[in-house]
Design a protein around this motif. Structure first.
Motif, PDB file in Angstrom:
ATOM      1  N   ASN A  77       0.409  -0.915   0.416  1.00 44.51           N
ATOM      2  CA  ASN A  77      -0.040  -0.009  -0.125  1.00 44.51           C
ATOM      3  C   ASN A  77       0.652   1.424  -0.298  1.00 44.51           C
ATOM      4  O   ASN A  77       0.437   2.294  -0.758  1.00 44.51           O
ATOM      5  N   LYS A  79       3.526   1.942  -1.134  1.00 44.87           N
ATOM      6  CA  LYS A  79       4.748   1.489  -2.482  1.00 44.87           C
ATOM      7  C   LYS A  79       2.864   2.206  -3.674  1.00 44.87           C
ATOM      8  O   LYS A  79       3.941   2.950  -4.682  1.00 44.87           O
ATOM      9  N   LYS A  80       2.124   1.555  -3.716  1.00 42.58           N
ATOM     10  CA  LYS A  80       1.189   1.869  -4.403  1.00 42.58           C
ATOM     11  C   LYS A  80       0.967   3.382  -3.896  1.00 42.58           C
ATOM     12  O   LYS A  80       1.018   4.214  -5.242  1.00 42.58           O
ATOM     13  N   ASP A  81       0.623   3.984  -2.893  1.00 46.60           N
ATOM     14  CA  ASP A  81      -0.033   5.450  -2.662  1.00 46.60           C
ATOM     15  C   ASP A  81       1.031   6.231  -3.131  1.00 46.60           C
ATOM     16  O   ASP A  81       1.278   7.318  -3.874  1.00 46.60           O
ATOM     17  N   ILE A  83       4.009   5.594  -5.722  1.00 42.71           N
ATOM     18  CA  ILE A  83       3.324   5.341  -7.604  1.00 42.71           C
ATOM     19  C   ILE A  83       3.015   6.139  -8.125  1.00 42.71           C
ATOM     20  O   ILE A  83       3.085   6.973  -8.636  1.00 42.71           O
ATOM     21  N   GLN A  84       0.991   6.151  -7.295  1.00 44.89           N
ATOM     22  CA  GLN A  84       0.530   7.044  -7.742  1.00 44.89           C
ATOM     23  C   GLN A  84       0.365   8.568  -7.363  1.00 44.89           C
ATOM     24  O   GLN A  84       0.651   8.771  -8.243  1.00 44.89           O
ATOM     25  N   ALA A  85       1.071   9.148  -6.662  1.00 51.41           N
ATOM     26  CA  ALA A  85       1.790  10.208  -6.262  1.00 51.41           C
ATOM     27  C   ALA A  85       3.034  10.657  -7.568  1.00 51.41           C
ATOM     28  O   ALA A  85       2.805  11.485  -8.097  1.00 51.41           O
ATOM     29  N   ILE A  87       2.508   9.646 -11.171  1.00 55.04           N
ATOM     30  CA  ILE A  87       1.787   9.277 -11.899  1.00 55.04           C
ATOM     31  C   ILE A  87       1.078  10.699 -11.552  1.00 55.04           C
ATOM     32  O   ILE A  87       1.370  11.302 -12.875  1.00 55.04           O
ATOM     33  N   GLU A  88       1.000  10.603 -10.324  1.00 57.97           N
ATOM     34  CA  GLU A  88      -0.067  12.880 -10.347  1.00 57.97           C
ATOM     35  C   GLU A  88       0.902  13.197 -11.012  1.00 57.97           C
ATOM     36  O   GLU A  88       0.583  14.769 -11.462  1.00 57.97           O
ATOM     37  N   ARG A  91       1.445  14.023 -14.604  1.00 58.24           N
ATOM     38  CA  ARG A  91       0.514  14.145 -15.152  1.00 58.24           C
ATOM     39  C   ARG A  91       0.962  15.567 -15.372  1.00 58.24           C
ATOM     40  O   ARG A  91       0.259  16.386 -15.998  1.00 58.24           O
TER      41      ARG A  91
END
Length: 104
Positions: A77, A79-81, A83-85, A87-88, A91
């Motif tokens: 979780n 690492k997922k957060d 990676i999402q940060a 990506i954002e 973007r």
């Protein structure tokens, strides 16, 4: 090759040691000069003790496994957060570059 992981954890080695000790103790009891009823009582006691110890080891292994799974889930979780940060952030940087090109 000596550094290869063989899949034998400390718990497996310890369990094998305990089981070997129990089997060795059973053999020692069987070869000792005792009466039949005394021998059966000793074997019954040994088997009860071994069963209790195996149950304890099983409970400990289950607790450790749950702990490792929970730690893995938390790490995943985290690492997922991350990676999402990332990506954002990518973007937003892309949108900022598009905005700069439109202004130019």
């Amino acid at each position: 090759m000596a550094d290869d992981y063989r899949g034998c954890g400390a718990g497996s080695v310890f369990l094998a040691f305990v089981m070997g000790a129990a089997i060795g103790g059973g053999i020692a009891l069987l070869t000792a000069p005792r009466s039949g009823s005394e021998m059966r009582g000793k074997i019954r006691d040994l088997s009860d003790e071994t069963l209790d110890r195996v149950r304890e080891l099983t409970d400990e292994a289950e607790d450790r496994l749950k702990s490792v799974v929970d730690e893995g889930r938390d790490l995943l979780n985290e690492k997922k957060d991350l990676i999402q940060a990332a990506i954002e952030a990518g973007r937003q940087a892309m949108e900022a570059e598009k905005a700069k090109k439109k202004e130019a």
